[in-house]
Design an enzyme around this catalytic site. Structure first.
Site, PDB file in Angstrom:
ATOM      1  N   ARG A 166       0.787  -1.229   0.000  1.00 47.59           N
ATOM      2  CA  ARG A 166       0.000   0.000   0.000  1.00 47.59           C
ATOM      3  C   ARG A 166       0.818   1.278   0.000  1.00 47.59           C
ATOM      4  O   ARG A 166       0.242   2.362   0.023  1.00 47.59           O
ATOM      5  CB  ARG A 166      -1.018  -0.026   1.141  1.00 47.59           C
ATOM      6  CG  ARG A 166      -2.191  -0.968   0.823  1.00 47.59           C
ATOM      7  CD  ARG A 166      -3.257  -0.981   1.879  1.00 47.59           C
ATOM      8  NE  ARG A 166      -2.772  -1.586   3.082  1.00 47.59           N
ATOM      9  CZ  ARG A 166      -2.713  -2.915   3.297  1.00 47.59           C
ATOM     10  NH1 ARG A 166      -3.136  -3.756   2.386  1.00 47.59           N
ATOM     11  NH2 ARG A 166      -2.231  -3.393   4.422  1.00 47.59           N
ATOM     12  N   ASP A 349     -13.183 -11.430  12.905  1.00 46.24           N
ATOM     13  CA  ASP A 349     -12.190 -10.759  12.049  1.00 46.24           C
ATOM     14  C   ASP A 349     -12.504  -9.269  11.936  1.00 46.24           C
ATOM     15  O   ASP A 349     -12.266  -8.650  10.910  1.00 46.24           O
ATOM     16  CB  ASP A 349     -12.115 -11.414  10.657  1.00 46.24           C
ATOM     17  CG  ASP A 349     -10.957 -10.889   9.818  1.00 46.24           C
ATOM     18  OD1 ASP A 349     -10.001 -10.352  10.403  1.00 46.24           O
ATOM     19  OD2 ASP A 349     -11.025 -11.004   8.581  1.00 46.24           O
ATOM     20  N   LYS A 376     -13.947  -2.249  10.634  1.00 49.44           N
ATOM     21  CA  LYS A 376     -14.717  -3.289   9.962  1.00 49.44           C
ATOM     22  C   LYS A 376     -16.095  -3.493  10.583  1.00 49.44           C
ATOM     23  O   LYS A 376     -17.030  -3.893   9.905  1.00 49.44           O
ATOM     24  CB  LYS A 376     -13.957  -4.619  10.020  1.00 49.44           C
ATOM     25  CG  LYS A 376     -12.940  -4.829   8.913  1.00 49.44           C
ATOM     26  CD  LYS A 376     -12.437  -6.276   8.975  1.00 49.44           C
ATOM     27  CE  LYS A 376     -11.401  -6.569   7.918  1.00 49.44           C
ATOM     28  NZ  LYS A 376     -10.954  -7.987   8.006  1.00 49.44           N
ATOM     29  N   VAL A 589      -8.018  -9.056  -1.128  1.00 44.61           N
ATOM     30  CA  VAL A 589      -8.851 -10.155  -0.632  1.00 44.61           C
ATOM     31  C   VAL A 589     -10.259 -10.084  -1.198  1.00 44.61           C
ATOM     32  O   VAL A 589     -10.894 -11.111  -1.450  1.00 44.61           O
ATOM     33  CB  VAL A 589      -8.869 -10.176   0.906  1.00 44.61           C
ATOM     34  CG1 VAL A 589      -9.672  -9.026   1.493  1.00 44.61           C
ATOM     35  CG2 VAL A 589      -9.405 -11.504   1.418  1.00 44.61           C
ATOM     36  N   CYS A 655      -7.822 -23.625   0.438  1.00 47.50           N
ATOM     37  CA  CYS A 655      -7.760 -23.123  -0.937  1.00 47.50           C
ATOM     38  C   CYS A 655      -8.610 -21.882  -1.188  1.00 47.50           C
ATOM     39  O   CYS A 655      -8.247 -21.008  -1.965  1.00 47.50           O
ATOM     40  CB  CYS A 655      -8.204 -24.203  -1.928  1.00 47.50           C
ATOM     41  SG  CYS A 655      -7.521 -25.835  -1.581  1.00 47.50           S
ATOM     42  N   HIS A 659      -8.445 -18.960  -4.109  1.00 48.46           N
ATOM     43  CA  HIS A 659      -9.077 -19.390  -5.361  1.00 48.46           C
ATOM     44  C   HIS A 659     -10.584 -19.191  -5.371  1.00 48.46           C
ATOM     45  O   HIS A 659     -11.243 -19.521  -6.352  1.00 48.46           O
ATOM     46  CB  HIS A 659      -8.715 -20.846  -5.657  1.00 48.46           C
ATOM     47  CG  HIS A 659      -7.293 -20.990  -6.116  1.00 48.46           C
ATOM     48  ND1 HIS A 659      -6.886 -20.669  -7.391  1.00 48.46           N
ATOM     49  CD2 HIS A 659      -6.181 -21.365  -5.448  1.00 48.46           C
ATOM     50  CE1 HIS A 659      -5.579 -20.872  -7.498  1.00 48.46           C
ATOM     51  NE2 HIS A 659      -5.125 -21.290  -6.327  1.00 48.46           N
TER      52      HIS A 659
END
Ligand code: CA
Length: 730
Positions: A166, A349, A376, A589, A655, A659
């Site tokens: 960043r 989170d 968040k 993300v 994964c 993905h």
């Protein structure tokens, strides 16, 4: 009350800590972890430049008086207050319609581009994915130099959120870069050559750096990430000239048996249960910092718990300080001064690493210096900058994890259903782990009195992972990602997709309410910039770069950037001409983990570039390539339903974060449904166990998968490909 836990006032605690400063400084981390850390290596390749450096000649007085040089963008948030407000006015409500491309440059990597460029004395410095650095003539776009720290490709597996970076800090002829693999590097701003380089992390642990360093009083302050993978967060200050370590502040307590680094850690430990230190604890400082020179306080934003699920991390609860907190530190020695925790007992989170803005607001008829944050958890906080006292908070978007904030204490009034445990049914919490607002910078315009927040609207079905145990690979957080997977049923899928959106929100921080908003189809849009020209600039994931009237939200100008935008724009002036610059290239993300939900409104693939605009610019982009979609038919499914189900769990754990949820890529990384690799048993083993694509960031998972589990994982991928082909004809 500012201290809900600390029995001492902030200043008296400071005094106690000053007495114990010798302890805190010894080993720069006391008895926490230094004995296991890799040696802090220094390489000095040349003599540091003279105090009057010609390039990036940034010093304390220039930074303190940044508003006297509005044509520059010398630090991450332009000024220490991190308001991202520019006093420039040539581009304004009346002239912005004539804004057009002045120059552009293609970047050499097509991963997420999250950086805020610096512009100092006519030179633009920026970082790109994989922690690379480039310098350009900011008026013409001529490339002056490029630097590649050669981050090992396999380090990508430690990054929760793409191989992004960043930005930089500048000081006295040098630029400072945190690399994905944990180095702090000082570069000669004239040549791009390394002056010194240090490891800031224990290289045996999955730390990463994606955030921009900040410079306060000649010290480079840098944090790190890794709270998805079992680390303990901290920030470190280094001498900008020599790279010598100056102080380190841990954000969560370590093993009590080893003794605490300082009183703040000892008291914080009273808010934890169990053996959290064995799991890391989390609390990484991966993005936001701000500094107030009058109060001489450094503010850091602290991240989520590791693992996420508090029932595993701190059985029996507790606030778990300093997770999800803004912490004020003394920049001279790293001593704790005050904290404000936004999400006590964090389990979703919910980081408080989101941007911290320092400003003076009129509160109840009197000017008051505050820090503001939209973390968040979906509430906008206004906190006294000197004492940490709670002033006000309100939700800036829909939330269901809490019904409000206690006006006296600032603590959330939690919805008990949202607190999932070690067992139980999933509960769809709004917002989800992507956050109602993430790292995408917001901006504050003192003329309108509004904060411009890039808001995400989405929820997440949190379910406990009954098989949780700590391990060194995978997105291992006591949360069952397979249970959260988007179902293939088209009706259910459509209903879930309809709940996901984005919004540019203009927020009045005094009245704690939205003044205007611009709805977007998907979450994960770009950061904002606001100017004295009465404008707000923002890019979107669907590739529009637009200017809005800062007072009304009317769209005044826009252009097709040909690719998604997540970074925040900057503005600067050279020879009397004002420019606006933004890095484009979708990723991070938001573009990986949510899979099909991430793809809503997205422009794919990623064409990473720096775009620079001015009034009457004459540059143009080449025509946008039209890519034919190649979708490879999957082999028939032969595995048992039981094996597919086990494969689903493995996919969610190891994964999906890169993905995509339910094996649906949002276009940045390969879509495994249509890749030849999982279609072929041998190729799949070569990559997933053999590490054949390590250099590209796809490392071997042979420490957590064997041939048997691999075949189940492959069965699930093939099952998903067949399922979508049957339902959607893909
Ligand atoms: Ca996190």
């Amino acid at each position: 009350m500012i201290q809900r836990v600390f029995p001492l006032s902030a200043r008296s605690l400071s005094a106690v800590m000053a007495i114990t400063a010798g302890l805190a400084l010894a080993g720069c981390g006391g008895s926490g972890e230094p004995e296991t850390e890799a040696p802090l290596e220094t390489t000095v390749k040349e003599t540091p430049p003279s105090p009057q450096a010609e390039h990036a000649n940034v010093n304390t007085s220039r930074l303190l008086e940044a508003d006297r040089e509005p044509g520059q963008w010398m630090s991450h948030g332009r000024t220490y207050s991190e308001q991202r407000f520019s006093p420039l006015t040539e581009i304004n409500r009346e002239t912005v319609g004539e804004l057009s491309l002045a120059w552009h440059q293609d970047l050499d990597t097509n991963r997420g581009q999250e950086a805020t460029p610096l512009v100092i004395d006519g030179v633009m410095y920026l970082t790109t994915a994989w922690s690379k650095v480039k310098a350009y003539d900011a008026a013409t776009g001529e490339e002056l130099w490029a630097y590649d720290p050669q981050v090992p490709g396999e380090w990508a597996v430690h990054a929760c959120c793409d191989v992004v970076n960043r930005g930089l800090a500048a000081w006295n002829g040098k630029l400072y870069l945190g690399t994905l693999d944990g180095r702090l590097v000082a570069l000669d701003a004239e040549t791009g050559e390394e002056v010194w380089s240090k490891f800031t992390i224990d290289r045996s642990k999955p730390y990463t750096i994606t955030g921009a360093p900040r410079i306060v009083k000649g010290k480079v302050i840098i944090g790190n990430g890794g709270a998805e993978f079992g680390v303990r967060g901290y920030v470190t200050a280094y001498d900008a000239e020599t790279g010598d370590i100056d102080w380190r502040f841990y954000t969560v307590p370590g093993d009590p048996a080893k003794g605490f680094e300082n009183d703040a850690m000892a008291i914080a430990a009273q808010t934890w249960n169990g053996e959290w230190w064995k799991l890391g604890g989390g609390g990484t400082v991966w993005d936001s910092m701000a500094y107030d020179p009058e109060l001489d306080l450094l503010y850091i934003g602290v991240g989520n718990g590791s693992p996420w699920n508090q029932a595993f991390r701190s059985p029996g609860g507790g606030d778990n300080l300093f997770l999800s907190s803004i912490v004020a530190l003394d920049p001279d020695n790293g001593d704790y001064v005050w904290h404000f925790q936004t999400t006590p007992g964090e389990t979703w989170d919910f980081t408080a690493t989101q941007q911290i803005i320092v400003a003076t607001l009129e509160i109840e008829g009197a000017p008051r210096k505050v820090v503001m944050q939209a973390p968040k958890n979906g509430f906008f906080y206004v906190i006294d900058a000197e004492t940490g006292e709670f002033i006000s908070a309100n939700n800036f978007t829909h939330v269901n994890w809490a019904t409000g904030i206690d006006p006296e204490t600032g603590r959330p009034v939690e919805n008990p259903q949202a607190r999932f445990d070690k067992t139980g049914e999933p509960f769809v919490v709004v917002p989800g782990p992507g956050g109602a607002h993430s790292w995408h910078p917001m901006s504050y315009n003192p003329q309108t009195g509004l904060v411009y927040i890039p808001v995400n609207i989405s929820g997440f079905p949190y379910a406990p992972d009954p098989d949780f145990e700590p391990e060194p690979r995978g997105f291992n957080n006591g949360v069952n990602f397979a249970a959260a997977e988007l179902p293939a049923d088209p009706e259910v899928k459509a209903a879930v997709k309809a709940t996901v959106a984005g919004r540019l929100v203009a927020w009045d921080p005094v009245a704690q309410k939205e003044v205007w908003g611009v709805p977007y189809p998907g979450a994960g849009n770009g950061g904002t910039l606001t100017t004295a020209g009465g404008l707000v600039f923002e890019g979107t994931k669907y590739g529009e770069f637009a200017a809005y009237d800062a007072a009304t939200g009317d769209k005044l100008w826009s252009m097709d950037a040909q690719t998604g935008i997540v970074a925040a724009p900057v503005t600067y002036e050279i020879d009397g001409e004002q420019y606006v610059a933004v890095l484009v290239g979708w990723g991070g993300v938001e573009a990986l983990a949510p899979g099909e939900l991430a793809a809503i409104g997205a422009t794919t693939p990623n064409y990473s570039r720096i775009l620079v605009f001015k009034i009457g610019g004459t540059d143009s982009l080449p025509p946008k390539p039209q890519l034919a979609e190649k979708r490879l038919a999957p082999p028939p499914l032969t595995a048992s339903a039981e094996d597919v189900e086990e494969g689903r769990y493995l996919y969610g754990r190891y994964c999906g974060v890169c993905h995509g949820d339910a094996v649906h890529s949002a276009g940045v990384l390969p879509d495994l449904r249509y890749s030849t690799i999982p279609h072929d048993e041998e190729q799949f083993a070569n990559v997933v166990l053999g590490g054949a694509l390590s250099e590209k960031g796809m490392v071997s998972f042979n420490s957590v998968l064997d041939e048997e589990s691999l075949e189940k994982l492959r069965a699930y991928i093939i099952a998903r490909a067949n399922e979508d082909q049957e339902i959607y004809g893909q």
